[in-house]
Design an enzyme around this catalytic site. Structure first.
Site, short mmCIF file in Angstrom:
data_model
loop_
_atom_site.label_atom_id
_atom_site.label_comp_id
_atom_site.label_asym_id
_atom_site.label_seq_id
_atom_site.Cartn_x
_atom_site.Cartn_y
_atom_site.Cartn_z
N LYS A 116 12.76 33.54 12.58
CA LYS A 116 13.10 34.14 11.57
C LYS A 116 14.53 32.97 11.15
CE LYS A 116 17.04 35.64 9.00
NZ LYS A 116 16.92 35.09 7.92
N GLY A 167 12.38 36.83 6.25
CA GLY A 167 13.54 37.37 5.59
C GLY A 167 14.77 37.78 5.85
N GLY A 188 18.69 38.60 6.46
CA GLY A 188 19.37 39.40 7.31
C GLY A 188 19.61 40.36 8.32
N GLY A 205 17.60 43.08 6.52
CA GLY A 205 15.81 43.46 6.51
C GLY A 205 14.93 42.92 8.28
N GLY A 214 16.34 39.59 10.42
CA GLY A 214 17.71 39.17 11.67
C GLY A 214 18.50 40.95 12.55
N GLU A 272 25.14 28.36 17.17
CA GLU A 272 26.18 27.07 16.58
C GLU A 272 26.46 27.66 15.46
OE1 GLU A 272 27.16 24.41 14.49
OE2 GLU A 272 24.43 24.21 14.02
N CYS A 295 26.97 21.22 9.14
CA CYS A 295 28.63 21.97 9.45
C CYS A 295 29.18 21.02 10.70
CB CYS A 295 27.58 23.04 10.64
SG CYS A 295 26.50 22.09 12.09
N GLU A 306 35.82 26.19 5.12
CA GLU A 306 33.95 25.55 5.07
C GLU A 306 33.10 25.43 3.91
OE1 GLU A 306 30.19 24.24 7.80
OE2 GLU A 306 30.67 26.51 8.05
#
Length: 485
Positions: free
Chosen positions: A183, A214, A216, A218, A220, A258, A292, A392
């Site tokens: 995904k 999609g 998260g 629906g 993930g 990660e 990141c 962050e």
């Protein structure tokens, strides 16, 4: 920017790649992809559901025995064919990345698309040298450790470095004999779809690689909780990573994360201040701050602090902001309205908490009324308790803090829940190495050193677990079997 989409590629934007073919979703549901630079609609993609995930996992399961049983040389051969196609369609891919996430075209060409190429080449080389059966016993008591593909891998990738994360996960998974259900981020899925088309063109067997678009909830979550998925490799925010871990825990699958970062850049007064401050600020602003591992906290030894603040402020003022299609060294827009609003809110918080704004600030740069453009921003006199030192931000915002001693620098650097990357700048290499050993993070760059493609990528604490790249990234997709006798 002219659309990079061929008619054939544009025609599959509403489809998923399952069992070797582009198929329509099981249920209706769409999402418009919006240009980060002018907020116009780029295209429309379908949004998947648990039914689509089940179809993809079933296809991956059917393909797994044949794929994992293929000779390694054949799997490497298909990856080499993918490398050739990736190279042939490189410009198309770079333009797609630039269009979908707003990356300046030169950055998309020279960094975004380039990282995918680097991972492909590195893992092809590594697979040819990797020992899948290690002898660890003696002649009298022989023992062998077998490294075997873990099975069906659920791979969830972010929007900020789409090719870096896709190829760092998919290539080793396929190379060792796993099958994949992926995904990509719903905000930047087109480059992943283009690579899926490359995989089809390369001739990989049906079901070895599957892609479902999609969000998260629906897509993930169904991937993470699916009984037949053996592992999850996820890159994204720390909050989302926690949710992935919770969902996956019920089926006791491996989870590699990660996640976020708030990376310190420790600058001692004995270094070339002008060079390292300019380089550090530019690295913070690169990709519009949407990395990141960006060095977003600059910690400067007290004697060089005032000069460093001035240099960083000047670097921010000279950082150009421009449209993604324009060539040259500049930053583009943030990926979305939501991301723009978050960055603006945190800049406002920094001002409210008493940090000294020395460059940039809220609002868009002059000349940009539309699009999600933010100003390169520098705060000085930041304290570790402030939100801009802890959160962050994921925008072009640099926070500068002074330190007095080596001990002080290490304490401030470690005073965050994150532990992804750090940088140390000092003419005293022994000191730089000493500090590097005391930092709670997965990666340290000394005096501007670049990370090699075989170096492990990942972090401590809330920055995740597991590693990508090199032999460590390969092992994440392998189970270990000890055979004695």
């Amino acid at each position: 920017m002219p659309s990079p989409f061929t008619d054939a590629f544009h025609a599959i934007h509403d489809r998923f790649f399952i069992d070797g073919a582009w198929v329509l979703p099981a249920r209706a549901g769409t999402r418009d992809l919006v240009s980060a630079s002018d907020e116009t609609r780029l295209t429309t993609i379908s949004m998947g559901s648990e039914v689509d995930v089940d179809r993809a996992v079933a296809a991956a399961g059917k393909a797994l025995p044949g794929w994992s049983g293929r000779p390694l040389a054949e799997r490497i051969g298909l990856l080499e064919r993918l490398l050739a196609i990736y190279t042939e369609r490189y410009e198309e891919l770079a333009r797609t990345i630039s269009l979908e996430m707003g990356a300046p075209i030169d950055l998309a060409r020279n960094a975004q698309a380039r990282t995918g190429l680097t991972h492909l080449k590195s893992f092809i080389d590594l697979l040819g040298r990797f020992d899948f059966a290690e002898e660890i016993g003696t002649e009298a008591a022989p023992e062998t450790v077998l490294h075997e593909p873990i099975g069906i891998c659920g791979i969830i990738t972010p929007w900020n470095w789409p090719m870096n994360q896709m190829m760092a996960k998919v290539v080793p998974a396929l190379g060792v004999g796993c099958t994949v259900v992926m995904k990509p981020s719903e905000m930047a899925p087109l480059s992943a779809m283009l690579v899926a088309e490359m995989i089809r063109e390369a001739g990989f067997p049906a079901g070895v690689f599957n892609l479902v678009n999609g969000d998260g909830v629906g897509v993930g979550e169904p991937i993470c909780r699916h009984e037949d998925v053996a592992m999850i490799s996820f890159t994204g925010s720390t909050g989302a990573g926690v949710a992935v871990s919770r969902t996956a825990a019920a089926t006791v699958k491996r989870v590699v994360l990660e996640l976020g970062g708030k990376s310190p850049n420790i600058i001692f007064a004995d270094t070339d201040l002008e060079a390292v401050v300019r380089t550090g600020a530019a690295a913070c602003f690169r990709n519009s701050g949407q990395s990141c591992n960006a060095p977003t906290r600059m910690l400067v030894e007290r004697g060089a602090y005032d000069a460093a603040v001035g240099i960083a402020a000047e670097e921010a003022r000279r950082t150009a902001v421009d449209l993604p299609e324009k060539p040259g060294d500049h930053i583009g827009p943030l990926v979305s309205r939501a991301q723009y609003d978050r960055v603006q809110a945190l800049i406002e918080t920094g001002i409210a908490e008493g940090a000294r704004l020395v460059a940039g600030g809220t609002g868009k740069p002059p000349g940009f009324e539309r699009g999600h453009f933010a100003r390169a921003t520098v705060f000085a006199d930041v304290e570790s308790t402030m939100a801009i030192a802890q959160e962050e931000i994921f925008g072009p915002v640099l926070a500068i803090q002074p330190f007095d001693t080596e001990e002080d620098a290490v304490r401030i650097a470690n005073d965050t829940r994150y532990g992804l990357n750090a940088q140390v700048q000092s003419a005293d290499r022994a000191r730089a190495l000493r500090v590097a050993r005391r930092l709670d993070c997965g990666m340290v760059q000394i005096n501007g050193a670049k990370r090699g493609p075989m170096a492990p990528f990942g972090g401590y604490k809330h920055s995740g677990n597991g590693r990508e790249s090199g032999i460590w990234g390969l092992r994440e997709f392998l189970e270990i079997k000890a055979v004695s006798g």
